[in-house]
Motif scaffolding. Structure first.
Motif, mmCIF file in Angstrom:
data_model
loop_
_atom_site.group_PDB
_atom_site.id
_atom_site.type_symbol
_atom_site.label_atom_id
_atom_site.label_comp_id
_atom_site.label_asym_id
_atom_site.label_seq_id
_atom_site.Cartn_x
_atom_site.Cartn_y
_atom_site.Cartn_z
ATOM 1 N N LYS A 129 32.958 55.292 53.002
ATOM 2 C CA LYS A 129 31.645 54.712 53.321
ATOM 3 C C LYS A 129 31.779 53.244 53.714
ATOM 4 N N ASP A 130 32.553 52.491 52.942
ATOM 5 C CA ASP A 130 32.705 51.056 53.206
ATOM 6 C C ASP A 130 33.407 50.803 54.538
ATOM 7 N N LYS A 131 34.457 51.576 54.822
ATOM 8 C CA LYS A 131 35.185 51.379 56.075
ATOM 9 C C LYS A 131 34.317 51.774 57.265
ATOM 10 N N THR A 132 33.523 52.821 57.113
ATOM 11 C CA THR A 132 32.622 53.231 58.189
ATOM 12 C C THR A 132 31.605 52.145 58.487
ATOM 13 N N GLU A 133 31.049 51.545 57.444
ATOM 14 C CA GLU A 133 30.087 50.458 57.652
ATOM 15 C C GLU A 133 30.750 49.258 58.317
ATOM 16 N N GLU A 134 31.985 48.970 57.904
ATOM 17 C CA GLU A 134 32.723 47.858 58.506
ATOM 18 C C GLU A 134 32.938 48.077 60.006
ATOM 19 N N LEU A 135 33.260 49.312 60.394
ATOM 20 C CA LEU A 135 33.560 49.607 61.790
ATOM 21 C C LEU A 135 32.309 49.756 62.649
ATOM 22 N N THR A 136 31.268 50.333 62.089
ATOM 23 C CA THR A 136 30.141 50.774 62.906
ATOM 24 C C THR A 136 28.795 50.180 62.531
ATOM 25 N N GLY A 137 28.679 49.661 61.327
ATOM 26 C CA GLY A 137 27.383 49.205 60.850
ATOM 27 C C GLY A 137 26.552 50.302 60.213
ATOM 28 N N GLN A 138 27.049 51.549 60.214
ATOM 29 C CA GLN A 138 26.318 52.636 59.559
ATOM 30 C C GLN A 138 26.346 52.413 58.054
ATOM 31 N N LYS A 139 25.191 52.109 57.481
ATOM 32 C CA LYS A 139 25.121 51.796 56.053
ATOM 33 C C LYS A 139 24.916 53.052 55.203
ATOM 34 N N GLU A 140 24.138 53.985 55.740
ATOM 35 C CA GLU A 140 23.796 55.181 54.986
ATOM 36 C C GLU A 140 24.814 56.277 55.235
ATOM 37 N N MET A 141 25.244 56.949 54.182
ATOM 38 C CA MET A 141 26.135 58.098 54.299
ATOM 39 C C MET A 141 25.673 59.130 53.291
ATOM 40 N N LEU A 142 25.051 60.186 53.791
ATOM 41 C CA LEU A 142 24.405 61.172 52.934
ATOM 42 C C LEU A 142 25.208 62.454 52.753
ATOM 43 N N TYR A 143 26.145 62.717 53.665
ATOM 44 C CA TYR A 143 26.768 64.033 53.705
ATOM 45 C C TYR A 143 28.269 63.953 53.457
ATOM 46 N N THR A 144 28.756 64.905 52.680
ATOM 47 C CA THR A 144 30.189 64.984 52.409
ATOM 48 C C THR A 144 30.665 66.413 52.576
ATOM 49 N N ARG A 145 31.930 66.536 52.927
ATOM 50 C CA ARG A 145 32.561 67.851 53.045
ATOM 51 C C ARG A 145 33.897 67.778 52.312
ATOM 52 N N PRO A 146 34.160 68.681 51.370
ATOM 53 C CA PRO A 146 35.384 68.592 50.570
ATOM 54 C C PRO A 146 36.621 68.990 51.362
ATOM 55 N N PRO A 147 37.719 68.272 51.198
ATOM 56 C CA PRO A 147 38.963 68.654 51.867
ATOM 57 C C PRO A 147 39.337 70.101 51.568
ATOM 58 N N GLU A 148 39.661 70.835 52.617
ATOM 59 C CA GLU A 148 40.074 72.228 52.537
ATOM 60 C C GLU A 148 39.014 73.127 51.907
ATOM 61 N N GLY A 149 37.781 72.630 51.801
ATOM 62 C CA GLY A 149 36.710 73.439 51.243
ATOM 63 C C GLY A 149 36.845 73.728 49.760
ATOM 64 N N VAL A 150 37.655 72.940 49.053
ATOM 65 C CA VAL A 150 37.883 73.170 47.625
ATOM 66 C C VAL A 150 36.855 72.382 46.814
ATOM 67 N N PHE A 151 36.216 73.041 45.864
ATOM 68 C CA PHE A 151 35.159 72.407 45.088
ATOM 69 C C PHE A 151 34.981 73.132 43.759
ATOM 70 N N ASN A 152 34.176 72.577 42.906
ATOM 71 C CA ASN A 152 33.669 73.276 41.727
ATOM 72 C C ASN A 152 32.323 72.663 41.358
ATOM 73 N N GLU A 153 31.718 73.109 40.301
ATOM 74 C CA GLU A 153 30.391 72.607 39.960
ATOM 75 C C GLU A 153 30.426 71.112 39.663
ATOM 76 N N GLU A 154 31.501 70.641 39.064
ATOM 77 C CA GLU A 154 31.590 69.218 38.739
ATOM 78 C C GLU A 154 31.621 68.356 39.997
ATOM 79 N N THR A 155 32.358 68.779 41.018
ATOM 80 C CA THR A 155 32.399 67.972 42.241
ATOM 81 C C THR A 155 31.031 67.922 42.904
ATOM 82 N N LEU A 156 30.300 69.040 42.872
ATOM 83 C CA LEU A 156 28.945 69.053 43.425
ATOM 84 C C LEU A 156 28.024 68.141 42.630
#
Length: 246
Positions: free
Chosen positions: A136-163
């Motif tokens: 999020k911080d690097k994206t804002e530094e590069l682009t000015g995009q302050k808001e970041m609402l969406y995430t996608r887990p690497p390789e689609g791996v997740f569990n209830e705790e990550t959610l």
């Protein structure tokens, strides 16, 4: 960087590590991840498809490293006036800054695909938060995009705790309902292959996942978009997806 696709959803999703999976779309019908996964995603404000009665498509791309095809993808999206969300890693942010800047300038959103592409189900809460915050911080530094609402887990791996941790941090997990093995950049199969794989899975409310390392995807994209428009589909961004959940 890869995102795995499994055809059948796991039987249990609570507590243990899971790989995102679903029964693929057939004949334009929506895919099904099963009631257990559907309820879990709803609980944590996450999604993998939109409404079944609306011919709307949501384009998403995962960018782990640059392979020379993203510029063409951006050109097509601009020409066709199609919004997209690009889920980026730390490597991509630090190695392809001008393309990241262009994504935002062209009106697309940057999503969080983690800094180092780890298995999130093995991380502590603090480690998860650090992975997201660095992107999020690097994206804002590069682009000015302050808001970041969406995430996608690497390789689609997740569990209830990550959610759960993601929701507490202000993120919505975005999985997908259309995908295929398209991340082997050294094994091209041609634009027709990519086109066919996408089109045979398309359905109302589709969240399409493509990897930008694929020349096949870049070469097929405009034909896909144009033919779907002819079939009455509209393309919307992820804000529309979450504003129009059932």
């Amino acid at each position: 960087m890869v995102c795995l696709l499994f055809l059948v959803a796991p039987l249990s999703v609570f507590g243990e590590s899971q790989s995102w999976g679903f029964k693929r779309s057939v004949n334009g019908e929506q895919p099904n991840a099963g009631p257990e996964l559907d309820e879990l995603l709803k609980k944590y404000d996450s999604a993998y498809k939109g409404k079944s009665d609306k011919k709307v498509i949501y384009m998403t791309f995962d960018n782990g490293y640059e392979n020379g095809h993203t510029e063409k993808i951006l050109d097509v999206l601009k020409e066709e006036k199609v919004p997209a969300t690009f889920f980026l890693t730390g490597h991509y942010l630090t190695s392809a800054g001008p393309l990241v800047e262009r994504m935002v300038k062209d009106g697309h959103k940057i999503g969080n695909h983690s800094w180092g592409h780890p298995n999130f189900s093995t991380l502590t809460k603090d480690q998860m938060l650090e992975e997201w915050s660095k992107v999020k911080d690097k994206t804002e530094e590069l682009t000015g995009q302050k808001e970041m609402l969406y995430t996608r887990p690497p390789e689609g791996v997740f569990n209830e705790e990550t959610l759960k941790v993601a929701k507490e941090a202000g993120y919505k997990h975005v999985f997908w309902s259309v995908a295929f093995v398209d991340w082997h950049a050294d094994k091209p199969r041609g634009a027709d292959y990519a086109y066919d794989e996408i089109m045979k899975q398309i359905h109302p409310g589709a969240v399409v996942l493509l990897h930008t390392v694929s020349k096949d995807n870049a070469d097929a994209l405009q034909r896909v978009i144009q033919d779907l428009k002819k079939d009455g589909y509209e393309f919307k961004d992820l804000d529309h997806l979450f504003e129009n959940q059932a």
